[in-house]
Write an enzyme that holds these catalytic residues in place. Structure first.
Site, PDB file in Angstrom:
ATOM      1  N   GLY A  11      85.987 -44.724  48.065  1.00 40.73           N
ATOM      2  CA  GLY A  11      86.945 -45.797  48.253  1.00 40.73           C
ATOM      3  C   GLY A  11      86.339 -47.159  48.540  1.00 40.73           C
ATOM      4  O   GLY A  11      86.936 -47.965  49.251  1.00 40.73           O
ATOM      5  N   ASN A  13      85.968 -49.670  46.417  1.00 40.32           N
ATOM      6  CA  ASN A  13      86.833 -50.700  45.829  1.00 40.32           C
ATOM      7  C   ASN A  13      88.152 -50.795  46.591  1.00 40.32           C
ATOM      8  O   ASN A  13      88.663 -51.885  46.822  1.00 40.32           O
ATOM      9  CB  ASN A  13      87.086 -50.423  44.345  1.00 40.32           C
ATOM     10  CG  ASN A  13      85.955 -50.933  43.484  1.00 40.32           C
ATOM     11  OD1 ASN A  13      85.577 -52.090  43.557  1.00 40.32           O
ATOM     12  ND2 ASN A  13      85.400 -50.054  42.673  1.00 40.32           N
ATOM     13  N   ASN A 106      92.395 -50.521  35.479  1.00 38.98           N
ATOM     14  CA  ASN A 106      91.236 -49.726  35.872  1.00 38.98           C
ATOM     15  C   ASN A 106      89.996 -50.606  35.966  1.00 38.98           C
ATOM     16  O   ASN A 106      89.905 -51.634  35.298  1.00 38.98           O
ATOM     17  CB  ASN A 106      90.990 -48.625  34.829  1.00 38.98           C
ATOM     18  CG  ASN A 106      89.898 -47.663  35.237  1.00 38.98           C
ATOM     19  OD1 ASN A 106      89.789 -47.271  36.394  1.00 38.98           O
ATOM     20  ND2 ASN A 106      89.070 -47.269  34.283  1.00 38.98           N
ATOM     21  N   HIS A 108      85.770 -50.178  35.572  1.00 39.06           N
ATOM     22  CA  HIS A 108      84.778 -49.234  35.043  1.00 39.06           C
ATOM     23  C   HIS A 108      83.385 -49.847  35.143  1.00 39.06           C
ATOM     24  O   HIS A 108      83.198 -51.013  34.789  1.00 39.06           O
ATOM     25  CB  HIS A 108      85.104 -48.886  33.590  1.00 39.06           C
ATOM     26  CG  HIS A 108      84.219 -47.827  33.041  1.00 39.06           C
ATOM     27  ND1 HIS A 108      84.381 -46.494  33.356  1.00 39.06           N
ATOM     28  CD2 HIS A 108      83.144 -47.896  32.226  1.00 39.06           C
ATOM     29  CE1 HIS A 108      83.438 -45.790  32.739  1.00 39.06           C
ATOM     30  NE2 HIS A 108      82.674 -46.620  32.058  1.00 39.06           N
TER      31      HIS A 108
END
Length: 187
Positions: A11, A13, A106, A108
């Site tokens: 976690g 981010n 999202n 990545h």
């Protein structure tokens, strides 16, 4: 702006977003954390911040469709503007995509389309590439194929280890996600 964050692991981010004073002042409200791993460290981070947590494991459902329908059911009471995936290690299917069209984002750890999917940092490190980076994108039914919102490059240094590269990538992720969310709030 009301959001849900989906995460599966440590976690980092989630932590960067949830603790950003700039995002709080801009009006970001994290309504709920959705996690697919009951022992993920991100859960305690959310609880420490008094953010509700919904743990939902795919293994408890006969199909991914029913798994995602349960998530949709749980999110129904929140008037969400966006869903931010922050290390969520499940592929999102049409169930969620149809319920939240163009609202699921999202992050990545690569310059997509290179190194999509799992282990992107390790694969970039093992490659002969001189750079990798971070991509923030809307999701679609593919794996890391949705429209790109923002990309930034990160050099793969001769002195890098996988750990040092990963650390620099995570730092860039945190900075970029906050900037993208701020831009979305200002829209």
């Amino acid at each position: 702006m009301k959001v849900a964050i989906f995460a599966s692991g440590n976690g980092t981010n989630f932590d960067a977003i949830a603790n950003s004073q700039e995002l709080k002042e801009a009006g970001l409200k994290i309504e709920i954390l959705v996690c697919d791993q009951p022992n993920a460290p991100v859960i305690s981070k959310a609880k420490d911040l008094k953010i509700p947590v919904f743990v939902n494991e795919l293994k408890n459902y006969p199909s991914r469709k029913l798994y995602e329908q349960k998530i949709i059911e749980k999110l129904a009471s929140y008037d969400l503007d966006y869903i931010f995936l922050a290390g969520y290690m499940k592929v999102v299917t049409s169930e969620l995509l149809n319920r939240y069209p163009n609202k699921i984002i999202n992050i990545h750890p690569s310059l997509l389309p290179k190194f999509s999917g799992l282990d992107a940092i390790q694969r970039a490190f093992d490659s002969s590439e001189k750079e990798t980076g971070v991509t923030i994108h809307y999701i679609d039914e593919g794996v890391d194929t949705g429209p790109v919102i923002r990309q930034e490059k990160i050099a793969i240094l001769p002195s890098d280890s996988v750990d040092s590269l990963e650390e620099r990538i995570h730092q860039k992720e945190h900075e970029m996600y906050i900037k993208v969310i701020l831009d979305l709030i200002k829209k």
